[in-house]
Design an enzyme around this catalytic site. Structure first.
Site, mmCIF file in Angstrom:
data_model
loop_
_atom_site.group_PDB
_atom_site.id
_atom_site.type_symbol
_atom_site.label_atom_id
_atom_site.label_comp_id
_atom_site.label_asym_id
_atom_site.label_seq_id
_atom_site.Cartn_x
_atom_site.Cartn_y
_atom_site.Cartn_z
ATOM 1 N N ARG A 16 0.812 -1.221 0.000
ATOM 2 C CA ARG A 16 0.000 0.000 0.000
ATOM 3 C C ARG A 16 0.846 1.272 0.000
ATOM 4 N NH1 ARG A 16 -3.538 -2.412 4.894
ATOM 5 N NH2 ARG A 16 -1.579 -3.565 5.135
ATOM 6 N N GLN A 73 11.797 -14.196 7.000
ATOM 7 C CA GLN A 73 10.518 -14.824 6.639
ATOM 8 C C GLN A 73 10.572 -14.936 5.105
ATOM 9 O OE1 GLN A 73 7.036 -12.313 6.894
ATOM 10 N NE2 GLN A 73 5.660 -14.049 7.203
ATOM 11 N N ASN A 227 0.221 2.286 6.841
ATOM 12 C CA ASN A 227 0.139 1.352 5.718
ATOM 13 C C ASN A 227 0.246 2.061 4.374
ATOM 14 O OD1 ASN A 227 -0.233 -0.875 7.414
ATOM 15 N ND2 ASN A 227 -2.424 -0.465 7.555
ATOM 16 N N TYR A 386 38.190 24.788 -8.886
ATOM 17 C CA TYR A 386 37.992 23.614 -9.736
ATOM 18 C C TYR A 386 38.456 23.923 -11.149
ATOM 19 C CZ TYR A 386 35.423 19.670 -11.827
ATOM 20 O OH TYR A 386 35.073 18.528 -12.496
ATOM 21 N N ALA A 422 40.697 45.507 -5.776
ATOM 22 C CA ALA A 422 39.401 45.154 -6.347
ATOM 23 C C ALA A 422 39.604 44.575 -7.747
ATOM 24 C CB ALA A 422 38.523 46.392 -6.413
HETATM 25 C C1 UD1 Z 1 -2.316 -5.396 11.546
HETATM 26 C C2 UD1 Z 1 -3.241 -6.281 12.382
HETATM 27 C C3 UD1 Z 1 -4.489 -5.485 12.760
HETATM 28 C C4 UD1 Z 1 -4.086 -4.240 13.519
HETATM 29 C C5 UD1 Z 1 -3.078 -3.411 12.710
HETATM 30 C C6 UD1 Z 1 -2.512 -2.320 13.593
HETATM 31 C C7 UD1 Z 1 -2.906 -8.598 11.632
HETATM 32 C C8 UD1 Z 1 -3.449 -9.710 10.836
HETATM 33 N N1 UD1 Z 1 -3.627 -7.475 11.627
HETATM 34 O O1 UD1 Z 1 -2.953 -5.084 10.305
HETATM 35 O O2 UD1 Z 1 -5.337 -6.282 13.596
HETATM 36 O O3 UD1 Z 1 -5.250 -3.485 13.808
HETATM 37 O O4 UD1 Z 1 -1.981 -4.236 12.281
HETATM 38 O O5 UD1 Z 1 -1.645 -1.500 12.869
HETATM 39 O O6 UD1 Z 1 -1.876 -8.750 12.271
HETATM 40 N N2 UD1 Z 1 4.535 -8.281 8.329
HETATM 41 C C9 UD1 Z 1 5.509 -9.243 8.205
HETATM 42 N N3 UD1 Z 1 5.222 -10.361 7.482
HETATM 43 C C10 UD1 Z 1 4.024 -10.559 6.885
HETATM 44 C C11 UD1 Z 1 3.033 -9.574 7.026
HETATM 45 C C12 UD1 Z 1 3.314 -8.447 7.762
HETATM 46 O O7 UD1 Z 1 6.608 -9.106 8.736
HETATM 47 O O8 UD1 Z 1 3.863 -11.610 6.246
HETATM 48 C C13 UD1 Z 1 4.845 -7.065 9.095
HETATM 49 C C14 UD1 Z 1 4.737 -5.785 8.279
HETATM 50 O O9 UD1 Z 1 6.015 -5.435 7.751
HETATM 51 C C15 UD1 Z 1 4.258 -4.755 9.300
HETATM 52 C C16 UD1 Z 1 3.511 -5.603 10.328
HETATM 53 O O10 UD1 Z 1 3.898 -6.945 10.127
HETATM 54 O O11 UD1 Z 1 5.331 -4.118 9.930
HETATM 55 C C17 UD1 Z 1 1.995 -5.466 10.226
HETATM 56 O O12 UD1 Z 1 1.572 -5.840 8.930
HETATM 57 P P1 UD1 Z 1 0.482 -4.987 8.140
HETATM 58 O O13 UD1 Z 1 0.316 -5.596 6.805
HETATM 59 O O14 UD1 Z 1 0.799 -3.567 8.221
HETATM 60 O O15 UD1 Z 1 -0.816 -5.307 9.003
HETATM 61 P P2 UD1 Z 1 -2.151 -4.430 9.070
HETATM 62 O O16 UD1 Z 1 -2.959 -4.686 7.860
HETATM 63 O O17 UD1 Z 1 -1.794 -3.032 9.368
HETATM 64 MG MG MG Z 2 0.011 -1.995 9.351
#
Ligand code: UD1
Ligand code: MG
Length: 459
Positions: A16, A73, A227, A386, A422
């Site tokens: 996003r 991961q 996000n 330069y 000058a």
């Molecule tokens: C997540 C939460 C949501 C919460 C919100 C708060 C979940 C499923 N949902 O949603 O309940 O309200 O955060 O901000 O957890 N990441 C990984 N690996 C992955 C996916 C994500 O490391 O496979 C990391 C991302 O880099 C990020 C964090 O986890 O730093 C959160 O992921 P993101 O996709 O932002 O979750 P949200 O949709 O914001």
């Molecule tokens: Mg998030």
């Protein structure tokens, strides 16, 4: 005493954000989001910190260095999958796990310590931070039973009917009992999006009749998860306000907070005044009783006490005490201005040391130079440093007087106490206490031009 380890998730794609840069490296008040999170953790926790990263994580590793541990991961299969990756590094190293997301830069250490204390005190298997009072779009909704007990977190994609209207949401900060967490993660089933949601563990614990606890955060903005770039700008604004308030309470006057930008990590001295439209960024330290602005831009610089910078750009420079700069000057990397130097309008200094009390009042360029004390650099003076291929140095001795419009064709030296007339084009060294005039400049009888009846421009 209970032992803790922290896990920060930073392996998501950040789709996003629509960016080539990993999401967690986008900056808020000059600092990468994930670094804000790690610093909040470090303020309350000295034990292991594991960052879950994607396989192309070089930039994240570079940003955080080796004060933390990393685990990869391989595919972004969801927050539940991401936490599970940390098991092999952390198993048997801690009783409790603090799990956070790398995209919540406004999180404070006081919320973290409240969470940790409550988690330990209640003996819950899972404690999470919730907040209310923001539009819940995109966030996990907190579902409670009739007794007010948290029974599930329902993600946006899964929310149905009345769940969509729930305004209490998940902040994405958790305490877990380690011995419950690791096996529970193994039991996670994919969500409707195919991802393994960490938040599904709330329902798992609740189904097993295990205690789930929550801590509510009174400052809804603190848990803003970034996000997209609209949220990035919101986080920036909130953090900026926080930084400015901290400095105002520490004795810095900020006449117009709405147009003042100070990065996290900048240091400002007491009784310094910041006027409107001013940015102080990067690794900058500013002393006491300085005046910055209006319209100052200061990056990665050190500014001593009692300095003034008006409507000018100062980057990678050092100013000792009582130095005055501007308006409309540009100090570039490597500029070092000793005490009481004055650099006036339309003047530029790069990679040069300017000695104590030297004045350079009007449209001049000094680059790759060493200028002594109490030198007068007349209007329009240029170090021609330069030659199209290489840069060369100019050295000007103490007390020299450089006449207006002098071209110093480097490499060249002007001796202490020497003067140039000058419009002189100086191609050869000028001996101390001598005078050089003309183009190319030739020695003339000793004595300063002004003593010989020439007008002196640019005092
Ligand atoms: C997540 C939460 C949501 C919460 C919100 C708060 C979940 C499923 N949902 O949603 O309940 O309200 O955060 O901000 O957890 N990441 C990984 N690996 C992955 C996916 C994500 O490391 O496979 C990391 C991302 O880099 C990020 C964090 O986890 O730093 C959160 O992921 P993101 O996709 O932002 O979750 P949200 O949709 O914001
Ligand atoms: Mg998030």
């Amino acid at each position: 005493m209970a032992t803790w380890a922290a896990v920060v998730l930073a392996a998501g794609k950040g789709v996003r954000m629509n960016s080539a840069l990993p999401k967690v490296l986008h900056r808020v008040c000059g600092r990468e989001m994930v670094r804000h999170v790690v610093e909040a953790v470090r303020a309350v926790h000295q034990g292991p910190v594991v960052i879950v990263v994607s396989p192309d994580s070089q930039a994240v590793r570079q940003c955080l260095g080796d004060s933390v541990e990393y685990v990869e991961q391989p595919e972004p299969r969801g927050t539940g999958d991401a936490v599970a990756r940390a098991e092999r590094l952390l198993v048997d190293r801690a009783q409790h796990l603090l799990v956070l997301y790398g995209d919540t830069p406004l999180l404070t250490s006081s919320t973290l310590s409240r969470l940790m204390e409550w988690h330990e005190a209640t003996g819950a298997v899972l404690t999470l931070v919730t907040f209310d009072g923001v539009a819940p779009k995109g966030l996990g909704r907190i579902v409670r039973d009739a007794e007010g007990q948290v029974v599930a977190v329902v993600e946006e994609a899964e929310a149905r009917g009345k769940q969509k209207a729930i305004t209490e949401v998940n902040g994405g900060v958790y305490g877990f009992q380690a011995e419950w967490l690791w096996p529970a993660l193994g039991g996670l089933a994919p969500s409707s999006t195919g991802e393994l949601y960490l938040t599904a563990l709330v329902a798992s614990a609740s189904r097993e009749g295990l205690p789930v606890e929550s801590v509510s955060c009174q400052e809804p903005g603190e848990l803003l998860g970034v996000n997209n770039r609209v949220q990035l700008a919101q986080a920036e604004q909130a953090m900026r306000q926080r930084v400015l308030e901290r400095w105002m309470l520490a004795g810095v006057t900020i006449t117009d907070p709405a147009s003042t930008y100070v990065d996290e990590g900048v240091v400002l001295g007491r009784d310094t005044v910041i006027f409107p439209n001013t940015t102080v960024a990067g690794a900058t330290r500013v002393g006491e009783r300085c005046h910055l602005g209006p319209g100052a831009m200061v990056f990665d610089s050190t500014i001593g006490d009692d300095c003034k910078v008006v409507a000018s750009m100062v980057e990678g420079a050092v100013l000792e005490e009582a130095v005055h700069v501007g308006p409309f000057a540009h100090l570039r990397p490597g500029a070092y201005l000793e005490r009481e130097v004055h650099v006036g309008n339309y003047a530029e200094v790069k990679n040069s040391r300017i000695g104590r009390g030297t004045k350079m009042g009007h449209f001049s360029y000094v680059g790759d130079a060493e200028v002594g004390r109490d030198v007068n650099i007349g209007a329009g003076t240029i170090t021609c440093n330069y030659d199209g291929v290489r840069h060369h140095r100019t050295v000007i001795g103490d007390g020299a007087f450089i006449g207006s419009d002098t071209m110093l064709v480097a490499p060249v030296r002007v001796g202490a106490g020497a003067s140039t007339g000058a419009g002189a084009v100086v191609t050869r060294d000028v001996p101390p206490d001598s005078l050089a005039v003309g183009m190319p400049a030739r020695p003339r009888a000793k004595g300063r031009p002004r003593e010989r009846g020439q007008p002196r421009v640019g005092k």
